[in-house]
Design a protein around this motif. Structure first.
Motif, short mmCIF file in Angstrom:
data_model
loop_
_atom_site.label_atom_id
_atom_site.label_comp_id
_atom_site.label_asym_id
_atom_site.label_seq_id
_atom_site.Cartn_x
_atom_site.Cartn_y
_atom_site.Cartn_z
N ALA A 1 0.65 -1.08 -0.05
CA ALA A 1 -0.06 0.09 0.05
C ALA A 1 0.79 1.19 0.03
O ALA A 1 1.91 1.44 0.67
CB ALA A 1 -1.09 0.10 1.20
N PRO A 2 0.42 2.34 -0.64
CA PRO A 2 1.33 3.57 -0.96
C PRO A 2 1.05 4.52 0.45
O PRO A 2 -0.21 4.49 0.72
CB PRO A 2 0.62 4.09 -2.33
N PHE A 3 1.91 5.17 0.78
CA PHE A 3 1.71 6.28 1.78
C PHE A 3 2.60 7.51 1.28
O PHE A 3 3.68 7.93 1.86
CB PHE A 3 2.29 5.61 3.00
N LYS A 4 2.08 8.05 0.33
CA LYS A 4 2.81 9.28 -0.18
C LYS A 4 2.02 10.48 0.03
O LYS A 4 2.53 11.64 -0.10
CB LYS A 4 2.99 8.98 -1.69
N THR A 5 0.60 10.47 0.23
CA THR A 5 -0.20 11.28 0.21
C THR A 5 -1.26 11.56 1.49
O THR A 5 -1.32 10.32 2.06
CB THR A 5 -1.20 11.72 -1.16
N LEU A 6 -1.82 12.27 1.83
CA LEU A 6 -2.86 12.43 2.80
C LEU A 6 -4.08 11.49 2.62
O LEU A 6 -4.49 10.70 3.35
CB LEU A 6 -3.49 14.04 3.04
N ALA A 7 -4.28 11.45 1.28
CA ALA A 7 -5.43 10.37 0.79
C ALA A 7 -4.95 8.89 1.05
O ALA A 7 -5.64 8.24 1.35
CB ALA A 7 -5.79 10.70 -0.58
N ASP A 8 -3.81 8.74 0.97
CA ASP A 8 -3.22 7.49 0.99
C ASP A 8 -3.45 6.90 2.43
O ASP A 8 -3.70 5.51 2.57
CB ASP A 8 -1.51 7.09 0.62
N TYR A 9 -3.05 7.71 3.48
CA TYR A 9 -3.29 7.53 4.65
C TYR A 9 -4.90 7.34 5.11
O TYR A 9 -5.12 6.50 6.06
CB TYR A 9 -2.71 8.83 5.74
N GLU A 10 -5.58 8.10 4.64
CA GLU A 10 -7.20 8.14 4.73
C GLU A 10 -7.73 6.63 4.32
O GLU A 10 -8.33 6.02 4.90
CB GLU A 10 -7.68 9.27 4.22
N ASN A 11 -7.30 6.44 3.17
CA ASN A 11 -7.66 5.18 2.39
C ASN A 11 -7.10 3.91 3.37
O ASN A 11 -8.21 3.10 3.36
CB ASN A 11 -6.90 5.12 1.11
N ASN A 12 -6.01 4.11 3.81
CA ASN A 12 -5.60 3.02 4.55
C ASN A 12 -6.70 2.63 5.85
O ASN A 12 -6.93 1.48 6.17
CB ASN A 12 -4.07 3.06 5.11
N LEU A 13 -6.84 3.86 6.74
CA LEU A 13 -7.76 3.61 7.61
C LEU A 13 -9.18 2.91 7.13
O LEU A 13 -9.78 2.20 8.13
CB LEU A 13 -8.08 4.95 8.11
N LYS A 14 -9.56 3.19 5.92
CA LYS A 14 -10.89 2.67 5.50
C LYS A 14 -10.63 1.22 5.33
O LYS A 14 -11.43 0.26 5.56
CB LYS A 14 -11.44 3.40 4.34
N ARG A 15 -9.43 0.72 4.63
CA ARG A 15 -9.19 -0.52 4.51
C ARG A 15 -9.05 -1.38 5.69
O ARG A 15 -9.44 -2.54 5.84
CB ARG A 15 -7.99 -0.61 3.38
N ASN A 16 -8.48 -0.74 6.70
CA ASN A 16 -8.20 -1.24 7.92
C ASN A 16 -9.53 -1.83 8.72
O ASN A 16 -9.58 -2.84 9.20
CB ASN A 16 -7.39 -0.46 8.88
N ALA A 17 -10.43 -0.94 8.44
CA ALA A 17 -11.63 -1.27 9.10
C ALA A 17 -12.49 -2.27 8.09
O ALA A 17 -13.22 -3.23 8.87
CB ALA A 17 -12.65 -0.07 9.03
N GLN A 18 -12.08 -2.35 7.05
CA GLN A 18 -12.66 -3.65 6.37
C GLN A 18 -11.96 -4.73 6.58
O GLN A 18 -12.69 -5.84 6.45
CB GLN A 18 -12.57 -3.29 4.75
N TYR A 19 -10.65 -4.86 6.75
CA TYR A 19 -10.15 -6.10 7.31
C TYR A 19 -10.52 -6.52 8.41
O TYR A 19 -10.77 -7.95 8.67
CB TYR A 19 -8.52 -5.69 7.39
N ALA A 20 -10.80 -5.75 9.46
CA ALA A 20 -11.47 -6.30 10.79
C ALA A 20 -13.03 -6.89 10.59
O ALA A 20 -13.24 -8.02 11.07
CB ALA A 20 -11.82 -5.03 11.51
N ASP B 1 -9.38 -0.30 19.03
CA ASP B 1 -10.76 -0.08 19.06
C ASP B 1 -11.47 -1.02 18.19
O ASP B 1 -12.60 -1.69 18.35
CB ASP B 1 -11.60 1.11 19.12
N VAL B 2 -10.94 -1.39 16.93
CA VAL B 2 -11.38 -1.93 15.75
C VAL B 2 -10.29 -3.40 15.50
O VAL B 2 -10.84 -4.33 15.43
CB VAL B 2 -11.56 -1.04 14.80
N VAL B 3 -9.34 -3.25 15.09
CA VAL B 3 -8.34 -4.04 14.67
C VAL B 3 -8.27 -5.07 15.60
O VAL B 3 -8.45 -6.45 15.53
CB VAL B 3 -7.23 -3.58 13.98
N LEU B 4 -7.55 -4.72 16.74
CA LEU B 4 -7.08 -5.66 17.74
C LEU B 4 -8.31 -6.67 18.53
O LEU B 4 -8.17 -7.79 18.37
CB LEU B 4 -6.45 -4.98 19.01
N PRO B 5 -9.50 -5.78 18.59
CA PRO B 5 -10.86 -6.65 19.03
C PRO B 5 -11.37 -7.59 17.91
O PRO B 5 -11.48 -8.76 18.24
CB PRO B 5 -12.05 -5.58 19.40
#
Length: 611
Positions: free
Chosen positions: A164-183, A257-261
Motif C-alpha cells: 500500500a502506498p503512503f505518499k499523500t494524505l489520501a493514502d493515509y485516509e484510504n488505509n484507515l478505511k481498508r483497515n476497518a474492512q480488514y476487521a 478499538d477495531v483491529v485488535l478486538p
C-alpha cells in the motif's frame, strides 16, 4: 513478493489467495484503452477491447490487485471476497467473458492474438470451474489458513513498507478505511467457518493451531508497536503537522478499538470453538468432497487435467532418477559413506558455509559475470530491464527465502533485483549458489518476467499475469541449462542443482501423498529427509505449506517437464535446424502460457521449421 513462489490462483478462492495473483511488477498507473496496431483486423480490435473491459471490471471487484499495479482508483476499498455477491459477480463475469470470446472469429486474428485468445479461454474456463457451487462450497467455508490468511498478508500490506502506498494524505485516509474492512472480513470469516462446521468441511487442526499462533503474535504487538501503526511513525514531506497528529491519534484508536478486538475475536473463536471441530487428518482426502476439490486444484495449478496417481508415480520416477545423479556426484568427490551420510556432510561441513556476507555477495557477482559471458549462445531475446544483485534488507532477512526475485518496471526505471539472504550464514550453503542464480535471476525469473512485461503487443493479463506452472516451470527449466551456460562444473555445485530439482520432484510425491493417499505429516517429513540434504526445519515448513495450500507445489516440476518435453520434441523434429535461441524466444515471447497453449504454440513453431 518473491517470484520464487508466484501463485496465480483461481478467482474462486478467498481474498488472501487471490491477492497472490498480483506478484507481477507494479504498473505506474492504470492502463489506457487498447490502441489498434497496423495489422489488426476488426476481430483483433474486438478481442483487445474484451480483454481491456474484463480487466477493468476485475480491478473494480478486486481493488487490492489494482493497488499493486499502481492504480489507486479504488484504493479506499479492500474488497469483499467472502460474500455470496462477490462469488456471483465473479461467476457472471467469467460467463460473460466466455460468451464475448465465442463471438469473435479466432481465424481472423493475428498470430499473437490467437495465442492471447487461447490463453484467456483456458484461464477463464478453469476459473469458472472453480466458481461452481460444488467447489465454492469446499473453499469459501475455509476462508483463511496459516499460509494465505488475511492475517498473514494484510498487516504487512498496510504497514507502510508493504504494497500500500503512503505518499499523500489520501493514502493515509484510504488505509484507515481498508483497515476497518480488514476487521470486518475477519468477522465474516468466522461466519464462513461456522458454515463449514455444519457441513464437516473444516481445516486440519494443525492449520488451526498455526493460525492461533499468528493471531497471538499480532495481538501481543499492542497499539503503538503494532504493524498497523507503522505508517504514522514517519510521514512524507507535504503532510502538515496537524494532519500528522490527527492521523497518529486515529491510527492508534482504530488499532485499539477495531483491529485488535477483531483479531482477538478470531483468535478466541479458533481456539475455543473451531479447533475442537477441526479435523485430525491433514490431507483433503480426509475432508468431505476433498477428492473432487483436489482434482480441481491439480488442474488449476498445473493447467493440465492430471490425475493424482499419475502425478504421484511421475514424482517417484523423478526422485529415483535424481537419486542416481546424487550418487554419481558423491562418487565424483570421493565420499566413502552412504548417500544419507553425504547429505549430512553437505549440511554440516564448514567448507560449504560462507565466512562472510561479502563472500556471498562476491560469489553471486562472479556467477552473474560467468553467465553473462555465455548467455547469448542460448538466447537471442535478452530483456532490456537491468538486473541488480542485492542482499535481503535486514528488517526481513530472518523470515525471507534464501534467494528471491523482484521484477522491475516495464520502462526500466526500476531494475529487476536478485536478492540473496545473509541471515544465519552457516545455513547459506555455497553449493547451492549457482542453481539459485539460474532459477531466480538469469535466465530464470528475470528473463521470464522482464521479456513478457516489455512486450507491449501483449494484453495486460499476459504481460503481468500468468500461471505458476509456466513461471516456476521456466525457472526450474532454466536450472537445466547449467551445461550450456558453463555452470555446475564442480561436483558440489552440481549436487546443489540436483538438490534443488529433488525438492520439486519430492513435491509431486508428498503433495499427492498427503491429499490423495492419506499420508501423515510425519510420514511426509520423513520422506523428504530420506531423499535430500534438507534440514528438518525446512522439510517441516515445506510439508505444512503443502497441507495448507494443496496442489500449488505440483506446478513447478510439471511446468519444467512440459518445457523440457517440448524442447526434446523440437530437437528430434528439426535436427540440425534446431536453434536453442529461437526455441527460447518462442517459449518466452508471449508471456506465461498455460501448458496446453504452450505445447500447441511450439508444435506450430516446429511445423514452421523452427522460425
Amino acid at each position: 513478493m518473491s517470484s520464487k513462489d508466484i501463485r496465480l490462483l483461481s478467482k474462486a478462492l478467498p481474498l488472501a489467495l487471490l491477492l497472490l495473483s498480483v506478484a507481477s511488477p507494479a504498473l505506474a498507473q492504470a492502463l489506457p484503452p487498447p490502441v489498434a496496431q497496423a495489422d489488426d483486423s476488426a476481430e483483433d480490435a474486438r478481442l483487445k477491447r474484451l480483454f481491456y473491459d474484463s480487466d477493468e471490471a476485475s480491478l473494480k471487484r478486486n481493488p487490492v490487485s489494482a493497488i499493486f499495479r499502481g492504480d489507486l482508483r479504488y484504493a479506499d476499498r479492500l474488497g469483499d471476497q467472502l460474500s455470496d455477491a462477490y462469488i456471483a459477480a465473479e461467476r457472471a463475469a467469467a460467463e460473460a467473458d466466455l460468451r464475448g470470446l465465442k463471438a469473435i472469429d479466432r481465424a481472423r486474428l493475428t498470430p499473437v492474438d490467437r495465442i492471447a485468445y487461447d490463453v484467456f479461454q483456458n484461464q477463464t474456463q478453469i476459473a469458472l470451474r472453480g466458481l461452481s457451487p460444488e467447489i465454492v462450497a469446499l473453499t469459501i467455508v475455509r476462508p483463511i489458513d496459516h499460509f494465505f490468511g488475511f492475517q498473514s498478508f494484510y498487516p504487512e500490506f498496510a504497514s507502510g513498507i508493504g504494497g500500500a502506498p503512503f505518499k499523500t494524505l489520501a493514502d493515509y485516509e484510504n488505509n484507515l478505511k481498508r483497515n476497518a474492512q480488514y476487521a470486518a472480513l475477519l468477522d465474516e470469516a468466522i461466519v464462513r467457518f461456522r458454515q463449514g462446521m455444519k457441513t464437516g468441511v473444516v481445516q486440519p487442526k494443525l492449520v488451526v493451531r498455526n493460525m492461533i499462533g499468528q493471531f497471538d503474535n499480532l495481538i501481543k504487538e499492542g497499539v503503538e508497536t503494532s504493524t498497523f501503526y507503522g505508517p504514522v511513525k514517519t510521514f512524507p514531506a507535504g503532510i502538515a503537522a496537524a494532519d500528522q497528529a490527527r492521523l497518529r491519534s486515529a491510527y492508534a484508536a482504530q488499532i485499539r478499538d477495531v483491529v485488535l478486538p477483531a483479531e482477538q475475536r478470531m483468535r478466541d473463536f479458533l481456539a475455543n470453538t473451531y479447533l475442537a471441530a477441526a479435523r485430525d487428518s491433514v490431507g483433503l482426502s480426509g475432508m468431505p468432497g476433498g477428492d473432487r476439490l483436489y482434482a480441481y486444484l491439480i488442474e488449476s495449478n498445473t493447467t493440465l487435467p492430471l490425475k493424482a496417481e499419475e502425478v504421484h508415480q511421475l514424482g517417484l520416477s523423478e526422485v529415483a532418477r535424481i537419486l542416481k545423479g546424487m550418487e554419481a556426484q558423491k562418487v565424483a568427490v570421493g565420499f566413502k559413506g552412504s548417500l544419507p551420510e553425504f547429505f549430512t556432510f553437505l549440511r554440516t561441513d564448514k567448507q560449504f558455509q560462507p565466512q562472510s556476507a561479502a563472500q556471498l555477495r562476491d560469489g553471486y557477482f562472479a556467477i552473474g559475470k560467468r553467465i553473462d559471458a555465455r548467455i547469448r549462445e542460448q538466447f537471442s531475446l535478452i530483456p532490456k530491464t537491468p538486473l541488480e544483485i542485492r542482499a535481503v534488507p535486514p528488517f526481513k532477512e530472518k523470515t525471507d527465502a534464501g534467494g528471491s526475485y523482484q521484477g522491475g518496471t516495464p520502462d526500466g526505471s526500476r531494475p529487476g533485483v536478485f536478492y540473496y539472504n545473509t541471515y544465519d550464514l552457516p545455513s547459506r550453503y555455497m553449493w547451492e549458489m549457482e542453481t539459485l542464480f539460474l532459477h531466480e535471476a538469469v535466465p530464470g525469473h528475470h528473463f521470464q518476467i522482464s521479456v513478457a512485461q516489455e512486450n507491449q503487443a501483449l494484453p495486460a493479463f499476459m504481460r503481468f499475469g500468468g500461471n505458476t506452472a509456466y513461471a516456476e516451470g521456466w525457472a526450474l527449466y532454466a536450472e537445466t541449462l547449467w551445461p550450456e551456460l558453463g555452470m555446475e562444473t564442480d561436483p558440489y555445485q552440481r549436487m546443489g542443482g540436483l538438490n534443488d530439482e529433488m525438492l520439486r520432484a519430492m513435491r509431486l510425491v508428498v503433495d499427492t501423498g498427503i491429499h490423495a493417499k492419506g499420508w501423515t505429516r510425519d510420514q511426509a517429513i520423513d520422506y523428504m529427509l530420506a531423499n535430500s540434504p534438507m534440514a528438518r526445519t525446512d522439510a517441516t515448513a515445506e510439508v505444512e505449506r503443502y497441507i495448507a495450500i494443496p496442489g500449488q507445489a505440483l506446478a513447478y516440476k510439471i511446468g519444467q517437464l512440459t518445457i523440457s518435453r517440448t524442447k526434446a520434441k523440437a530437437k528430434a523434429a528439426l535436427g540440425d535446424r534446431f536453434d536453442p535461441r529461437a526455441f527460447h524466444a518462442a517459449v518466452l515471447d508471449t508471456g506465461a502460457l498455460p501448458m496446453p497453449v504452450l505445447e500447441a504454440k511450439i508444435d506450430r513453431w516446429i511445423a514452421a521449421g523452427g522460425k
